[in-house]
Design an enzyme around this catalytic site. Sequence first.
Site, PDB file in Angstrom:
ATOM      1  CB  CYS A  70      -1.245   9.887 -32.149  1.00 42.02           C
ATOM      2  SG  CYS A  70      -1.020   8.013 -32.013  1.00 42.02           S
ATOM      3  CB  CYS A 177      -2.146   7.214 -23.994  1.00 40.06           C
ATOM      4  SG  CYS A 177      -3.276   7.108 -25.397  1.00 40.06           S
TER       5      CYS A 177
END
Length: 265
Positions: A70, A177
Amino acid sequence: MKIALIDSGIGLLAATAAVRRLRPDADLVLSFDPEGMPWGPRTPEGVTERALAVAEAAAARRPDALIIGCNTATVHSLPALRARLEPGIPVIGTVPAIKPAAAGGGHVAIWATPATTGSAYQRGLIEDFADGVPVTEVPCWGLAEAVEHADQAAIDAAVTAAAELTPDDVTTVVLGCTHYELLAERIRTAVQRPGAAPLALHGSAGAVAAQALRRIGARPAPDAPATGTVTVLLNGREGELPEAALGYAEARLLLLRTASPAASQ
């Protein structure tokens, strides 16, 4: 060999699949935070608290390395995670692939969450690695959430909206992302302009997987027997991948075989 990966949701699947391709024999521990997701809107302190909890659950399974799957958690939590787990367990963060994208010299678009777009963190990466290269930051409203729930209509709407914000002369897109890497070809199709050179996409999963192997002194062995197990932890409790995950090729690649508790220790 055992590699652990953490995230609030299914964004870690891109790096998980990359590890699986490099080492089909590696056991994988995927530690999620369904009770605390999404991490993006949380304060830095809140993200770190949640990341530490799922990392410690993964660490209890004695992995050789831990990947933060992440971008948000890497930005806010990497120092705390390394302080808690290293040197016993190397911790590898995920950084947007701005440096290799800028090396091509063309106009770069960075697709990222609204919270990351325009942030000091991302601007710092642009200054460090894309000096002199035209860069457009593109906020992708609702895209990570749509990917998380495999909401196809919402994905289409968010990708279309982000593509409309992407200049026509862009030659390269950074997938800033980890959730977006699950949509790479859909994003390519949305941004590719008729008659233009093929669009270059840059994600982080492959580099992160390779770095994890380097940190533990292992080499890629893509032809190794596919004997690796997969253990899924949901806030520390063994479970199964979210149903939405199985809509993505990266999850299906895992050939999921949930490890027994005895095999995970």
